[in-house]
Write a protein that holds these residues in place. Structure first.
Motif: not given
Length: 159
Positions: A91, A122, A125, A127-132, A141, A151
């Motif tokens: 990462y 991105l 990336y 990972g599964s969780e992305i906050e837009y 992320i 975060r």
């Protein structure tokens, strides 16, 4: 080569990184190009992702430890001098972005509201969780580093 985390005094991140590199160490300081709104205009400014932290690749020995600890701004090694796990190191290498500052990712929103990452870091990336939050030109992320979830806010722009 293993990667370790150094805690750095606030405001000394860049100078400590430069001094480590000057002494032949492989120091990593991930940065982003963040959008900041001033005077009604959006401008790009460089920002350190992990303030007060530096990452360094090295094979530990007593000589290296004392040479690093002499550098102005270095507080201590984190994690009881244990290296980062392989996944955490990946990462950090991803965020290092080949030594360049991370530029905003371009995101397209379809008519049905689905979000498609068109370009930028991105796209890589995993990972599964992305906050837009495209109104603020940011994307959040979550990654695990040194056993804790962090975060990370990355720049993004809607196209």
């Amino acid at each position: 080569m293993n990667m370790y985390v150094l805690q750095i005094k606030s405001g000394y991140e860049i100078s400590a990184c430069q001094e480590l590199r000057k002494r032949g160490f492989d120091a990593v300081l991930p940065t982003i190009q963040e959008y900041v709104r001033r005077g009604g205009k959006w401008n790009l400014h460089e920002k350190i992702i992990f303030t007060q932290y530096l990452f360094i690749r090295l094979e530990p020995d007593e000589k290296n430890y004392y040479e690093i600890m002499k550098i102005d701004g270095v507080v201590r090694f984190l994690g009881c001098n244990q290296p980062l796990k392989y996944s955490e190191q990946k990462y950090i290498e991803w965020l290092e972005n080949g030594g360049k500052s991370i530029e905003p990712s371009k995101i397209y929103i379809t008519a049905s509201g689905d979000k498609m990452i068109m370009s930028g870091i991105l796209r890589k990336y995993s990972g599964s969780e992305i906050e837009y939050n495209l109104r603020q030109r940011k994307v959040g992320i979550f990654i695990e580093i040194a056993g804790k979830n962090h975060r990370i806010t990355l720049p993004a722009v809607r196209i």
